[in-house]
Design a protein around this motif. Structure first.
Motif, PDB file in Angstrom:
ATOM      1  N   SER A 159       0.713   7.325   9.770  1.00 19.01           N
ATOM      2  CA  SER A 159       1.813   6.654  10.066  1.00 19.01           C
ATOM      3  C   SER A 159       2.160   5.720   8.814  1.00 19.01           C
ATOM      4  CB  SER A 159       1.048   5.707  10.910  1.00 19.01           C
ATOM      5  OG  SER A 159      -0.294   5.029  10.817  1.00 19.01           O
ATOM      6  N   TYR A 160       1.833   6.133   7.556  1.00 17.84           N
ATOM      7  CA  TYR A 160       2.162   5.211   6.401  1.00 17.84           C
ATOM      8  C   TYR A 160       2.531   6.400   5.267  1.00 17.84           C
ATOM      9  CZ  TYR A 160      -2.838   6.347   5.328  1.00 17.84           C
ATOM     10  OH  TYR A 160      -3.844   7.096   5.270  1.00 17.84           O
ATOM     11  N   ARG A 161       3.173   5.874   4.213  1.00 17.89           N
ATOM     12  CA  ARG A 161       3.655   6.603   3.272  1.00 17.89           C
ATOM     13  C   ARG A 161       2.564   6.361   2.084  1.00 17.89           C
ATOM     14  NH1 ARG A 161      10.135   5.867   2.739  1.00 17.89           N
ATOM     15  NH2 ARG A 161      10.568   6.981   4.754  1.00 17.89           N
ATOM     16  N   LEU A 162       2.516   7.113   1.148  1.00 22.98           N
ATOM     17  CA  LEU A 162       1.727   7.199   0.199  1.00 22.98           C
ATOM     18  C   LEU A 162       2.223   7.400  -1.366  1.00 22.98           C
ATOM     19  CD1 LEU A 162      -1.504   6.467   0.127  1.00 22.98           C
ATOM     20  CD2 LEU A 162      -1.945   9.126  -0.107  1.00 22.98           C
ATOM     21  N   GLN A 209      -7.209   2.176   8.940  1.00 22.15           N
ATOM     22  CA  GLN A 209      -7.629   0.760   9.431  1.00 22.15           C
ATOM     23  C   GLN A 209      -6.959  -0.383   8.835  1.00 22.15           C
ATOM     24  OE1 GLN A 209      -9.835   0.384  11.837  1.00 22.15           O
ATOM     25  NE2 GLN A 209      -8.995  -1.662  11.912  1.00 22.15           N
ATOM     26  N   LEU A 210      -6.696  -0.324   7.473  1.00 22.74           N
ATOM     27  CA  LEU A 210      -5.792  -1.356   6.725  1.00 22.74           C
ATOM     28  C   LEU A 210      -4.522  -1.424   7.270  1.00 22.74           C
ATOM     29  CD1 LEU A 210      -6.937  -0.707   2.831  1.00 22.74           C
ATOM     30  CD2 LEU A 210      -7.213  -2.988   4.412  1.00 22.74           C
ATOM     31  N   GLN A 211      -3.825  -0.046   7.612  1.00 22.86           N
ATOM     32  CA  GLN A 211      -2.492   0.003   7.982  1.00 22.86           C
ATOM     33  C   GLN A 211      -2.512  -0.682   9.355  1.00 22.86           C
ATOM     34  OE1 GLN A 211      -1.098   2.046  10.665  1.00 22.86           O
ATOM     35  NE2 GLN A 211       0.955   1.039  10.085  1.00 22.86           N
ATOM     36  N   LYS A 212      -3.415  -0.423  10.457  1.00 23.28           N
ATOM     37  CA  LYS A 212      -3.329  -0.914  11.554  1.00 23.28           C
ATOM     38  C   LYS A 212      -3.458  -2.544  11.793  1.00 23.28           C
ATOM     39  CE  LYS A 212      -5.227   3.093  13.874  1.00 23.28           C
ATOM     40  NZ  LYS A 212      -6.489   3.773  14.574  1.00 23.28           N
ATOM     41  N   VAL A 259       0.835  -2.295   7.529  1.00 25.33           N
ATOM     42  CA  VAL A 259       1.270  -1.681   6.075  1.00 25.33           C
ATOM     43  C   VAL A 259       2.223  -0.634   6.415  1.00 25.33           C
ATOM     44  CG1 VAL A 259       0.497  -0.989   3.934  1.00 25.33           C
ATOM     45  CG2 VAL A 259      -1.024  -2.529   5.269  1.00 25.33           C
ATOM     46  N   ASP A 260       3.220  -0.513   5.641  1.00 25.00           N
ATOM     47  CA  ASP A 260       4.262   0.386   5.878  1.00 25.00           C
ATOM     48  C   ASP A 260       3.980   1.571   4.739  1.00 25.00           C
ATOM     49  OD1 ASP A 260       6.295  -0.730   7.585  1.00 25.00           O
ATOM     50  OD2 ASP A 260       6.529  -2.075   6.107  1.00 25.00           O
ATOM     51  N   GLU A 261       3.155   1.078   3.526  1.00 25.62           N
ATOM     52  CA  GLU A 261       2.834   2.263   2.463  1.00 25.62           C
ATOM     53  C   GLU A 261       1.946   1.537   1.521  1.00 25.62           C
ATOM     54  OE1 GLU A 261       5.523   3.940  -1.374  1.00 25.62           O
ATOM     55  OE2 GLU A 261       6.646   3.290   0.555  1.00 25.62           O
ATOM     56  N   PHE A 262       1.358   2.712   1.159  1.00 33.56           N
ATOM     57  CA  PHE A 262       0.165   2.258   0.136  1.00 33.56           C
ATOM     58  C   PHE A 262       0.529   2.938  -1.271  1.00 33.56           C
ATOM     59  CE2 PHE A 262      -2.253   2.322   4.113  1.00 33.56           C
ATOM     60  CZ  PHE A 262      -2.574   0.898   4.042  1.00 33.56           C
TER      61      PHE A 262
END
Length: 336
Positions: free
Chosen positions: A2-5, A294-297, A301-304
């Motif tokens: 659910s996020y970009r990398l 977990q950090l995204q939720k 967060v949209d991206e790491f």
């Protein structure tokens, strides 16, 4: 997912190698990042650094764009305190004309080096007295081609104007930086590998979302992935975060105690040095993915953007490949 990398590369010069080799490895890593499905590849700005070859992100970005085809390439970041916002806008407009839709303009507030290199960068230039927020605001106006009619430089354009503007990101490690990015309507990157205080990250995320709910919130992390948990933890070793706290209230993160002492002496003011455990997410790809999810939720967060502080070239490439957004985990020989 659910996020970009994405990847931040500092072009490290490993023991027994050269700066030329380090930069060629950055080129190779950018090409592999594109192959492995990463969204963007950023290069950093560090001055007078014996162990890092990335001192001029604009020049390196230009070459990386020519050596890749689809991945977004950008600065992580250009240290705006040293430069004319107008010249920065011109540089990135040229890059955006060369590679439409693929250029990121990440802006940093830090000096990117010791006080001596800061003096060298500003030697012979005219200090207009503008603070970083003023410089950043003017830069945003230049990129948007919307300098206010009441501005002393009304009518100025940073040519050549590209069809697709570079996306602007502010890099920071505080809620103050997050709010500034939100007020300017630009993306924000929180450097968690510099400030590991979750309370600060929470405050930054909340303030950013409150002011700019549709903005892009990115977190930059130190990450080490390996086939086993034991291997990953061994690669971490005894890494520390070293900070210099100046009497004037400014704090700067450096790479070692020795560098901290040099920074303190060159600053010309009383200082204090603190040391803490480095905030590194280390483990198998499954473990790292679990932590990022977990950090995204928690912080939406949209991206790491991941930074991998390993002093072994093969292990560093392996770490990025193991975390491939496309799931490419068949690790083979990657180093030329």
């Amino acid at each position: 997912m659910s996020y970009r990398l994405s990847i931040l590369d500092q072009s490290p010069i490993f023991p027994g190698t050269t700066a030329s080799h380090a930069l060629q490895q950055t080129v190779l890593l950018a090409q592999k990042a594109e192959e492995w499905g990463y969204t963007r590849f950023w290069v950093s700005e560090h001055h007078n650094a014996e162990k890092l070859a990335g001192s001029s992100p604009e020049v390196l970005i230009s070459y990386l764009l020519s050596q890749t085809k689809t991945i977004k390439v950008g600065s992580g970041g250009v240290m705006i305190q040293h430069y004319s916002p107008y010249k920065v806008a011109e540089n990135f407009h040229v890059l955006s004309n060369l590679a439409p839709g693929r250029v990121d303009l990440g802006i940093g507030k830090a000096p990117g080096g010791l006080p001596l290199s800061t003096k060298a960068l500003q030697y012979g230039t005219v200090n207009d007295g503008k603070d970083i927020s003023d410089r950043l605001s003017f830069l945003v106006d230049l990129i948007e081609n919307s300098v206010d009619s009441a501005h002393p430089l009304a009518g100025i354009q940073a040519t050549p104007i590209p069809q697709e503007k570079p996306e602007i990101f502010l890099l920071g490690a505080s809620a103050t930086s997050a709010r500034l990015a939100a007020e300017l309507g630009i993306s924000f990157v929180f450097a968690k590998f510099i400030n590991s205080d979750d309370r600060v990250l929470e405050s930054a995320a909340n303030q950013y979302r409150a002011v700019f709910p549709n903005g892009r919130l990115i977190v930059s992390l130190a990450v080490i992935a390996a086939p086993t948990q034991t291997e990953a933890e061994q690669l971490v070793g005894d890494r520390k975060i070293v900070k210099v706290h100046l009497q004037s209230g400014r704090s700067v993160t450096v790479q070692s105690i020795d560098q901290a002492e040099v920074f303190g002496r060159q600053s010309g003011e009383p200082y204090e040095i603190t040391e803490q455990e480095a905030d590194i997410i280390a483990g198998t790809p499954g473990y790292v993915t679990e932590v990022l999810s977990q950090l995204q939720k928690t912080y939406q967060v949209d991206e790491f953007i991941i930074h991998t502080p390993i002093e072994l070239e093969a292990a560093r490439f392996q770490s990025f490949q193991l975390l491939s957004p496309l799931g490419i985990t068949n690790v083979q020989s990657l180093i030329r």
